[in-house]
Write a protein that holds these residues in place. Structure first.
Motif, PDB file in Angstrom:
ATOM      1  N   ARG A 237       0.830  -1.209   0.000  1.00  0.00           N
ATOM      2  CA  ARG A 237       0.000   0.000   0.000  1.00  0.00           C
ATOM      3  C   ARG A 237       0.860   1.253   0.000  1.00  0.00           C
ATOM      4  NH1 ARG A 237      -2.716  -1.442   3.869  1.00  0.00           N
ATOM      5  NH2 ARG A 237      -1.726  -0.264   5.570  1.00  0.00           N
ATOM      6  N   ASN A 238       1.931   1.257   0.800  1.00  0.00           N
ATOM      7  CA  ASN A 238       2.821   2.428   0.848  1.00  0.00           C
ATOM      8  C   ASN A 238       3.551   2.622  -0.473  1.00  0.00           C
ATOM      9  OD1 ASN A 238       2.001   2.786   3.457  1.00  0.00           O
ATOM     10  ND2 ASN A 238       3.822   1.825   4.363  1.00  0.00           N
ATOM     11  N   ASN A 239       4.030   1.519  -1.070  1.00  0.00           N
ATOM     12  CA  ASN A 239       4.740   1.651  -2.353  1.00  0.00           C
ATOM     13  C   ASN A 239       3.823   2.147  -3.465  1.00  0.00           C
ATOM     14  OD1 ASN A 239       7.093   0.778  -1.170  1.00  0.00           O
ATOM     15  ND2 ASN A 239       6.816  -1.364  -1.768  1.00  0.00           N
ATOM     16  N   ARG A 240       2.579   1.703  -3.422  1.00  0.00           N
ATOM     17  CA  ARG A 240       1.622   2.154  -4.450  1.00  0.00           C
ATOM     18  C   ARG A 240       1.381   3.661  -4.324  1.00  0.00           C
ATOM     19  NH1 ARG A 240      -3.678  -1.326  -5.191  1.00  0.00           N
ATOM     20  NH2 ARG A 240      -2.052  -2.724  -5.989  1.00  0.00           N
ATOM     21  N   GLU A 241       1.199   4.116  -3.113  1.00  0.00           N
ATOM     22  CA  GLU A 241       0.990   5.559  -2.921  1.00  0.00           C
ATOM     23  C   GLU A 241       2.233   6.358  -3.349  1.00  0.00           C
ATOM     24  OE1 GLU A 241       0.016   5.941   1.167  1.00  0.00           O
ATOM     25  OE2 GLU A 241      -1.994   5.021   0.970  1.00  0.00           O
ATOM     26  N   ARG A 242       3.427   5.856  -3.038  1.00  0.00           N
ATOM     27  CA  ARG A 242       4.654   6.555  -3.421  1.00  0.00           C
ATOM     28  C   ARG A 242       4.828   6.612  -4.944  1.00  0.00           C
ATOM     29  NH1 ARG A 242       9.606   3.973  -0.662  1.00  0.00           N
ATOM     30  NH2 ARG A 242       8.239   4.417   1.113  1.00  0.00           N
ATOM     31  N   TRP A 243       4.478   5.537  -5.632  1.00  0.00           N
ATOM     32  CA  TRP A 243       4.608   5.502  -7.097  1.00  0.00           C
ATOM     33  C   TRP A 243       3.620   6.456  -7.761  1.00  0.00           C
ATOM     34  CZ3 TRP A 243       7.920   3.885 -10.574  1.00  0.00           C
ATOM     35  CH2 TRP A 243       7.517   3.805 -11.913  1.00  0.00           C
ATOM     36  N   ASP A 244       2.371   6.440  -7.247  1.00  0.00           N
ATOM     37  CA  ASP A 244       1.383   7.358  -7.815  1.00  0.00           C
ATOM     38  C   ASP A 244       1.828   8.812  -7.670  1.00  0.00           C
ATOM     39  OD1 ASP A 244      -0.123   5.188  -8.494  1.00  0.00           O
ATOM     40  OD2 ASP A 244      -1.415   5.279  -6.712  1.00  0.00           O
ATOM     41  N   ALA A 245       2.454   9.162  -6.547  1.00  0.00           N
ATOM     42  CA  ALA A 245       2.932  10.528  -6.357  1.00  0.00           C
ATOM     43  C   ALA A 245       4.109  10.842  -7.283  1.00  0.00           C
ATOM     44  CB  ALA A 245       3.351  10.758  -4.906  1.00  0.00           C
ATOM     45  N   THR A 246       4.899   9.817  -7.637  1.00  0.00           N
ATOM     46  CA  THR A 246       6.073  10.042  -8.485  1.00  0.00           C
ATOM     47  C   THR A 246       5.683  10.286  -9.939  1.00  0.00           C
ATOM     48  OG1 THR A 246       7.394   8.655  -7.014  1.00  0.00           O
ATOM     49  CG2 THR A 246       8.273   9.069  -9.226  1.00  0.00           C
ATOM     50  N   ILE A 247       4.759   9.537 -10.476  1.00  0.00           N
ATOM     51  CA  ILE A 247       4.400   9.675 -11.896  1.00  0.00           C
ATOM     52  C   ILE A 247       3.572  10.927 -12.141  1.00  0.00           C
ATOM     53  CG2 ILE A 247       4.487   7.195 -12.264  1.00  0.00           C
ATOM     54  CD1 ILE A 247       1.460   7.149 -12.190  1.00  0.00           C
ATOM     55  N   ALA A 248       3.041  11.526 -11.124  1.00  0.00           N
ATOM     56  CA  ALA A 248       2.272  12.767 -11.320  1.00  0.00           C
ATOM     57  C   ALA A 248       3.195  13.966 -11.599  1.00  0.00           C
ATOM     58  CB  ALA A 248       1.411  13.045 -10.099  1.00  0.00           C
ATOM     59  N   ALA A 249       4.423  13.926 -11.069  1.00  0.00           N
ATOM     60  CA  ALA A 249       5.398  15.020 -11.321  1.00  0.00           C
ATOM     61  C   ALA A 249       5.940  14.905 -12.742  1.00  0.00           C
ATOM     62  CB  ALA A 249       6.520  14.925 -10.295  1.00  0.00           C
ATOM     63  N   PRO A 250       6.389  16.023 -13.317  1.00  0.00           N
ATOM     64  CA  PRO A 250       6.944  15.968 -14.699  1.00  0.00           C
ATOM     65  C   PRO A 250       8.205  15.128 -14.753  1.00  0.00           C
ATOM     66  CG  PRO A 250       7.333  18.097 -13.680  1.00  0.00           C
ATOM     67  CD  PRO A 250       6.413  17.368 -12.764  1.00  0.00           C
ATOM     68  N   GLN A 251       8.277  14.346 -15.785  1.00  0.00           N
ATOM     69  CA  GLN A 251       9.433  13.485 -15.972  1.00  0.00           C
ATOM     70  C   GLN A 251      10.619  14.333 -16.462  1.00  0.00           C
ATOM     71  OE1 GLN A 251       9.615  10.256 -15.311  1.00  0.00           O
ATOM     72  NE2 GLN A 251       7.462  10.113 -14.657  1.00  0.00           N
ATOM     73  N   ARG A 252      11.781  13.894 -16.064  1.00  0.00           N
ATOM     74  CA  ARG A 252      12.993  14.581 -16.528  1.00  0.00           C
ATOM     75  C   ARG A 252      13.234  14.261 -18.002  1.00  0.00           C
ATOM     76  NH1 ARG A 252      17.518  13.937 -11.741  1.00  0.00           N
ATOM     77  NH2 ARG A 252      16.298  14.976 -10.103  1.00  0.00           N
ATOM     78  N   ASP A 253      13.747  15.254 -18.631  1.00  0.00           N
ATOM     79  CA  ASP A 253      14.030  15.064 -20.069  1.00  0.00           C
ATOM     80  C   ASP A 253      15.233  14.153 -20.245  1.00  0.00           C
ATOM     81  OD1 ASP A 253      11.989  16.757 -20.599  1.00  0.00           O
ATOM     82  OD2 ASP A 253      13.282  18.545 -20.734  1.00  0.00           O
ATOM     83  N   ALA A 254      15.056  13.222 -21.150  1.00  0.00           N
ATOM     84  CA  ALA A 254      16.185  12.342 -21.465  1.00  0.00           C
ATOM     85  C   ALA A 254      17.040  12.994 -22.560  1.00  0.00           C
ATOM     86  CB  ALA A 254      15.662  10.990 -21.943  1.00  0.00           C
ATOM     87  N   LEU A 255      18.306  12.939 -22.397  1.00  0.00           N
ATOM     88  CA  LEU A 255      19.209  13.561 -23.338  1.00  0.00           C
ATOM     89  C   LEU A 255      19.892  12.513 -24.197  1.00  0.00           C
ATOM     90  CD1 LEU A 255      20.861  16.184 -20.959  1.00  0.00           C
ATOM     91  CD2 LEU A 255      18.932  16.496 -22.524  1.00  0.00           C
TER      92      LEU A 255
END
Length: 326
Positions: A237-255
């Protein structure tokens, strides 16, 4: 009212010419057969020299008033209703006992009386219930060996030999087992006050046990939805909540760098959500069980500048471990 019928009594005075002391002392035989007598008269005590007594064909059920007639040698008791030979114990010189067609039962009890007659030579007990008991003849031959004629048949030596071999084993098998003394129960020594205390304590313990059973029944019978799904483990449950919060932020640009060209940002697609990746991992053929660890390796791109101001992109691996099942 009706008159009570007189009981017929066998009186030895009927067998002498005159009722005086001389005739009584000289009388050695009385013949009192087929009189329908039910009892023996007390006058038998006066005839102390009797040697032969005929009492067949009467209705006698017991033999009384013969305790003083110890000189009796022959006794004829056929066709009566006698149930026991107990009244003959005083006849030390008895040689002939005819007691056929009576109601004698229990061979063991009758043998206890017959064993006392050391001079008994002729014995008739046929047509009695006792004669129908198993091994009746062998047992009498063994326990009363002085008898020569039993039930109108002579006792032969082969019979005596067989009785010596068979009867001892029969007696061992039929002997009653010794009774084992039973120990008194522990509460037998308690006083009434102690017994009352024990009864009260038992009643209290029973009442508390019933109350506990009732309370448990109420707990498990209400407030439970049998169709509800079990909750997820806390780690998942904790990992699911942490992942959902991570994918909501903008992803870093890959170079991406090409030879001879300046760096430029390369647009990459977003990785699959954590929940979908975990679902695919669990549905694999490996059959994950509780306690397994889910490995997920992520690529992390970082832009760095050296001392000359030249920029470069460094890609590193970041491994994430997730316990399955909590």
């Amino acid at each position: 009212g009706g008159t009570v019928a007189a009981v017929a009594i066998a009186d030895p005075y009927q067998c002498i010419a005159k009722k005086n002391r001389k005739y009584v002392n000289e009388c050695t035989e009385v013949y009192l057969t087929n009189l329908g007598a039910e009892e023996l008269s007390e006058n038998f005590r006066d005839f102390k020299n009797l040697e032969t007594v005929w009492l067949s064909g009467n209705r006698l059920s017991r033999l009384g008033n013969l305790e003083t007639n110890f000189r009796i040698q022959e006794l004829y008791l056929q066709d009566n209703r006698i149930v026991s030979l107990k009244g003959l114990g005083a006849f030390k010189f008895l040689r002939v006992l005819m007691a056929s067609n009576n109601q004698l039962r229990n061979l063991d009890k009758q043998l206890a009386v017959l064993c006392r007659f050391a001079f008994l030579k002729k014995l008739d007990l046929f047509d009695n219930p006792v004669a129908e008991e198993p091994d009746y003849r062998l047992r009498i031959i063994y326990h009363v060996p002085q008898v020569d004629i039993l039930d109108r048949h002579s006792v032969k030596q082969p019979e005596r030999t067989k009785a010596d071999d068979v009867v001892p084993n029969l007696d061992k098998a039929s002997a009653p087992k010794p009774e084992v003394a039973r120990r008194p129960p522990p509460w037998a020594q308690h006083s009434e006050v102690e017994k009352h205390c024990f009864r009260t304590a038992k009643a209290i313990a029973d009442r508390r046990r019933r109350e506990e059973e009732t309370a448990l029944g109420r707990t498990f019978s209400t407030g439970i939805d049998l169709a509800a799904k079990p909750p997820l483990p806390r780690t998942i449950r904790n990992n699911r909540e942490r992942w959902d919060a991570t994918i909501a932020a903008p992803q870093r640009d890959a170079l991406q760098s090409r030879p001879g060209e300046p760096f430029k940002v390369m647009d990459t697609s977003k990785p699959a959500p954590y929940a979908l990746t975990l679902k695919r991992h669990l549905s694999g053929p490996c059959g994950k069980v509780r306690g397994d660890v889910f490995h997920q390796t992520l690529l992390v791109a970082r832009r760095e500048a050296d001392e000359t101001g030249k920029h470069s992109v460094r890609v590193t691996h970041n491994t994430k471990l997730t316990p399955i099942g909590g």
